[in-house]
Design a protein around this motif. Sequence first.
Motif, PDB file in Angstrom:
ATOM      1  N   SER A 147      17.168 -20.779  31.949  1.00 62.10           N
ATOM      2  CA  SER A 147      16.278 -21.245  32.944  1.00 62.10           C
ATOM      3  C   SER A 147      15.594 -22.569  32.678  1.00 62.10           C
ATOM      4  O   SER A 147      15.241 -23.272  33.790  1.00 62.10           O
ATOM      5  CB  SER A 147      15.044 -20.076  32.726  1.00 62.10           C
ATOM      6  OG  SER A 147      15.663 -19.014  33.206  1.00 62.10           O
ATOM      7  N   ALA A 148      15.581 -23.183  31.413  1.00 62.09           N
ATOM      8  CA  ALA A 148      14.930 -24.292  30.820  1.00 62.09           C
ATOM      9  C   ALA A 148      15.853 -25.414  31.046  1.00 62.09           C
ATOM     10  O   ALA A 148      15.762 -26.650  30.783  1.00 62.09           O
ATOM     11  CB  ALA A 148      14.402 -24.027  29.642  1.00 62.09           C
ATOM     12  N   ARG A 149      17.043 -24.939  31.550  1.00 65.38           N
ATOM     13  CA  ARG A 149      18.433 -26.074  31.664  1.00 65.38           C
ATOM     14  C   ARG A 149      18.719 -26.705  30.263  1.00 65.38           C
ATOM     15  O   ARG A 149      19.188 -27.878  30.632  1.00 65.38           O
ATOM     16  CB  ARG A 149      17.867 -27.162  32.857  1.00 65.38           C
ATOM     17  CG  ARG A 149      17.545 -26.565  34.080  1.00 65.38           C
ATOM     18  CD  ARG A 149      16.842 -27.588  35.171  1.00 65.38           C
ATOM     19  NE  ARG A 149      16.236 -27.133  36.323  1.00 65.38           N
ATOM     20  CZ  ARG A 149      15.381 -26.445  36.678  1.00 65.38           C
ATOM     21  NH1 ARG A 149      14.397 -26.381  35.686  1.00 65.38           N
ATOM     22  NH2 ARG A 149      15.017 -26.009  37.712  1.00 65.38           N
ATOM     23  N   ARG A 150      18.792 -26.128  29.315  1.00 65.85           N
ATOM     24  CA  ARG A 150      18.913 -26.544  27.906  1.00 65.85           C
ATOM     25  C   ARG A 150      20.754 -26.216  27.840  1.00 65.85           C
ATOM     26  O   ARG A 150      20.923 -25.569  26.848  1.00 65.85           O
ATOM     27  CB  ARG A 150      18.114 -26.153  26.762  1.00 65.85           C
ATOM     28  CG  ARG A 150      16.645 -26.519  27.210  1.00 65.85           C
ATOM     29  CD  ARG A 150      15.710 -26.344  25.894  1.00 65.85           C
ATOM     30  NE  ARG A 150      14.513 -26.615  26.021  1.00 65.85           N
ATOM     31  CZ  ARG A 150      13.800 -27.956  26.117  1.00 65.85           C
ATOM     32  NH1 ARG A 150      14.666 -28.931  26.030  1.00 65.85           N
ATOM     33  NH2 ARG A 150      12.589 -28.108  26.333  1.00 65.85           N
ATOM     34  N   CYS A 151      21.376 -26.920  28.709  1.00 68.94           N
ATOM     35  CA  CYS A 151      22.759 -26.658  28.542  1.00 68.94           C
ATOM     36  C   CYS A 151      23.356 -27.984  29.006  1.00 68.94           C
ATOM     37  O   CYS A 151      22.932 -29.001  29.482  1.00 68.94           O
ATOM     38  CB  CYS A 151      23.241 -25.479  29.527  1.00 68.94           C
ATOM     39  SG  CYS A 151      22.465 -25.510  31.001  1.00 68.94           S
ATOM     40  N   TYR A 152      24.924 -27.785  28.507  1.00 69.95           N
ATOM     41  CA  TYR A 152      25.720 -29.127  29.060  1.00 69.95           C
ATOM     42  C   TYR A 152      26.966 -28.503  29.435  1.00 69.95           C
ATOM     43  O   TYR A 152      27.518 -27.376  28.973  1.00 69.95           O
ATOM     44  CB  TYR A 152      25.686 -30.033  27.925  1.00 69.95           C
ATOM     45  CG  TYR A 152      26.359 -29.842  26.535  1.00 69.95           C
ATOM     46  CD1 TYR A 152      27.892 -30.033  26.592  1.00 69.95           C
ATOM     47  CD2 TYR A 152      25.631 -28.992  25.548  1.00 69.95           C
ATOM     48  CE1 TYR A 152      28.353 -29.521  25.048  1.00 69.95           C
ATOM     49  CE2 TYR A 152      26.094 -28.572  24.499  1.00 69.95           C
ATOM     50  CZ  TYR A 152      27.594 -28.806  24.200  1.00 69.95           C
ATOM     51  OH  TYR A 152      28.236 -28.422  23.039  1.00 69.95           O
TER      52      TYR A 152
ATOM     53  N   MET B  52      17.775 -31.440  26.316  1.00 71.67           N
ATOM     54  CA  MET B  52      18.258 -31.470  27.691  1.00 71.67           C
ATOM     55  C   MET B  52      17.464 -30.364  28.498  1.00 71.67           C
ATOM     56  O   MET B  52      16.729 -29.593  28.271  1.00 71.67           O
ATOM     57  CB  MET B  52      19.534 -30.753  27.656  1.00 71.67           C
ATOM     58  CG  MET B  52      20.375 -31.824  26.896  1.00 71.67           C
ATOM     59  SD  MET B  52      22.193 -30.859  26.822  1.00 71.67           S
ATOM     60  CE  MET B  52      22.934 -31.818  25.480  1.00 71.67           C
ATOM     61  N   GLY B  53      17.272 -30.762  29.949  1.00 75.80           N
ATOM     62  CA  GLY B  53      16.682 -30.023  30.913  1.00 75.80           C
ATOM     63  C   GLY B  53      14.962 -30.200  30.823  1.00 75.80           C
ATOM     64  O   GLY B  53      14.215 -29.723  31.729  1.00 75.80           O
ATOM     65  N   GLY B  54      14.569 -30.980  30.005  1.00 74.86           N
ATOM     66  CA  GLY B  54      13.166 -31.192  29.666  1.00 74.86           C
ATOM     67  C   GLY B  54      12.154 -32.196  30.648  1.00 74.86           C
ATOM     68  O   GLY B  54      13.227 -32.858  31.521  1.00 74.86           O
TER      69      GLY B  54
END
Length: 419
Positions: free
Chosen positions: A184-189, A207-209
């Motif tokens: 949900s926070a887009r902390r991915c790659y 990431m995603g922040g």
Amino acid sequence: ANDHYITQARWASIRRDTAKAERPGEFVAVLGCEWSPPTKDGGDRNVFYQQDEPRMRRSGRHFGEIDEDPEPDLMTAPEFHAAFGEKAVLCNLHVGGRPTNLDWHEPGIEPLFEIHSTHATSEWFVEDAIERGYRVGITAGADGVYGRPGADHPGWRQNRNVRSGLTGVYAVALDQTSLWQAFSARRCYGTTGERISLGVEIEGEGMGGEIEASGDEISVAVRIAGTAALERVDVLRQTDVIDSRQLAGADADGALRILWSGAEKRGTAADQRVIWNGDLIAERGRFTAAAPVNFHTREDVVAVDDEGCRLRWTSATAGNRAGVLFHFDGPDDTRLSFRSEPCQFDVLGAELRQGTRIIEAGGLKRRVEIGPAPDTSASPDADLRFKIPVRVGTQAVWVRVIQIDGAMAWSSPVTVHRH
């Protein structure tokens, strides 16, 4: 699976199997399905449920029913968003058989955008989302439909092009709640299938922040543990490369390389595919060795003819990079002729050895690069620092990693505001 093939009985079976597969602390099984209308009506969206969901909300039904499922179908993106906008679901938007139509987007449930799958390396898809001002979490997957996540290949390239990708995620624990929060926070790659470890922080934000820039420059920290020698790292602001670091020097024993890359146009796997079958012919001299770079199917081959003056290959790309490593024994003034349907050009032996030459070939970022091969002994790991300029306004800042074997990885952007 595509939702229009999922009967009530099959959905019940999928729900049971998902629950059985869960192993706390070892393996997280997530219930999901693909909402699959034509692109004009919204396009493919991979739907993941946070909890068990007895109802199946389809885009249509490609099956007959004795006892009709009373749940109404959701045949367009506005209907889909109205029904799911307040539900505990996450959607991954991607370029499949019916590429997601980005004219419709609900950021509350659609944080994830797939940059690579067996269909293609579709940087254009993520770039389109960024240019529209969407906040993007980058993923990579399979869509190979054979139940082999991370291990799908395109076979004979009938309706796929490349091997499947992998997604990395920064979660505090291996459980449903932690993974849900991280995605949900887009902390991915995403990667092109290799287990590349990638960490990116921008002014300390992962990431995603989202950050507020206090000046006209920001710091970008990049940590990589690769699976092959690292060739280059790019930092992008929106869709432009704003800084780049070349990590691998030229090969010490004089190896050379041709790379072809890019796609034909936006769209499905077939739409993106570029056929690069061709050859490199030397007026004088001999090719003494040749090896493929990032070939994906049994149809992709490279060979040197018996006389040694012709290097030939069959190969295709769909947004990815592929090519040939070779050694050439010939004078500097000899002419080498590259011939392939997307482009043709000549290069002298001296030019070939002096540095990389880039030939643009139309289409969607189609190009050929020819010159010295990168050093295979370069490190697969890096800890880098960049200082990049930021503009007034809002911009996405992200990182692309390229290995010498053609593998790639992309970080989810950090959203940077400057007033």
